[in-house]
Enzyme design. Sequence first.
Site, PDB file in Angstrom:
ATOM      1  NE  ARG A 102      -3.871   0.567   1.881  1.00  0.00           N
ATOM      2  CZ  ARG A 102      -5.091   0.620   2.413  1.00  0.00           C
ATOM      3  NH1 ARG A 102      -5.323   1.331   3.494  1.00  0.00           N
ATOM      4  NH2 ARG A 102      -6.084  -0.048   1.869  1.00  0.00           N
ATOM      5  CG  HIS A 129      -8.383   0.048  -2.939  1.00  0.00           C
ATOM      6  ND1 HIS A 129      -7.607  -1.043  -2.578  1.00  0.00           N
ATOM      7  CD2 HIS A 129      -9.063   0.406  -1.805  1.00  0.00           C
ATOM      8  CE1 HIS A 129      -7.811  -1.322  -1.300  1.00  0.00           C
ATOM      9  NE2 HIS A 129      -8.684  -0.461  -0.813  1.00  0.00           N
ATOM     10  CD  GLN A 132     -12.894  -2.118  -0.718  1.00  0.00           C
ATOM     11  OE1 GLN A 132     -12.069  -2.039   0.163  1.00  0.00           O
ATOM     12  NE2 GLN A 132     -14.080  -2.700  -0.538  1.00  0.00           N
ATOM     13  CG  ASP A 218     -13.495   6.288  -1.179  1.00  0.00           C
ATOM     14  OD1 ASP A 218     -13.485   6.110   0.055  1.00  0.00           O
ATOM     15  OD2 ASP A 218     -12.477   6.176  -1.889  1.00  0.00           O
ATOM     16  CB  CYS A 258     -13.910   1.017  -0.138  1.00  0.00           C
ATOM     17  SG  CYS A 258     -13.303   2.702   0.072  1.00  0.00           S
ATOM     18  NE  ARG A 286      -9.914  -5.519   0.289  1.00  0.00           N
ATOM     19  CZ  ARG A 286      -9.202  -4.489   0.778  1.00  0.00           C
ATOM     20  NH1 ARG A 286      -9.834  -3.438   1.244  1.00  0.00           N
ATOM     21  NH2 ARG A 286      -7.887  -4.494   0.755  1.00  0.00           N
TER      22      ARG A 286
END
Length: 302
Positions: A102, A129, A132, A218, A258, A286
């Site tokens: 990340r 991402h 996700q 988001d 998310c 996930r």
Amino acid sequence: MKHYLQFKDFSANEYTYLFDRAALIKKRFKEYVKHQTLTDRTLAMIFEKASTRTRVSFEAGMYQLGGSVVHLTTGDSQLGRSEPIEDSAKVISRMVDLVMIRTFEQTKIERFASQSRVPVINGLTNEFHPCQILADIFTFIEHRGPIAGKTVAWIGDGNNMANTWLQAAEILDFKVHISCPRGYEINEQVAGLAGHDHYQVFSDPRQACVGADLVTTDVWTSMGYEAENEIRMAAFKDWKVDHAMMALAKKEALFMHCLPAHRGEEVDADVIDGPQSVVWDEAENRMHVQKALMEYLLLDKL
Ligand code: CP
Ligand code: NVA
């Protein structure tokens, strides 16, 4: 050797396999049936930004598969003391079987992958991402069946999540209605799109919701953009998903986020905590999809 650096790294056929495999892995997990396909394998997780879900899902997932994990952050490794990313990649990938990163710029993960002896997974960058969206689409399929031909409404920032939804729409053949405040729109080149026939831009977020099978949003300020927080709060104020917006989508539309979420900013509490929301399934999934992903990168199709 395969890496998973952005959604378009895999084909529709590979996604079909991964979703089926994730369903099997999830079923076994729920039934307390051991599923240890990665015994003695090690995953290195490198976090240059904060995380709850990504850390727990990869770490718990890898242990459940019979493997182990090494957790590194910028602050407690030489990554924060400017050891070149290429040197870090050469060293770390000699000792582990798989790496999840990340970080900030996508170019950073690409540079790492170019020198890595083992598969590299994108656990979030400024641009993408993919893990996700893998979980989000798996969650959609669980609740509503195939996503091909459906419409996803993206309300908010033209960020890493938005870019990844747009790539996914091209690979899996669905449509994205996207509405971002002026100045925060997506950029086709950054998003790495092949064309523009899988999305439609709306200046009014309410119009983007009309007829949608899924409404998703988001945070207004992503990690790394905190200095812009105040100006973003003003720019995004009409891009809050509320009950009225959900009412414009299809009756059976789902809501996803998310997480982490800010109730009262990008989404109202009665939406995220309401009957159309599947955010907790999304978070749990996930782990199941990433277990399938790690297996696939190391063992191919089983
Ligand atoms: N959705 C997500 O990636 O959450 P974390 O930042 O907690 O990992
Ligand atoms: N767009 C958000 C997602 C967090 C999981 C960020 O990058 O901070």
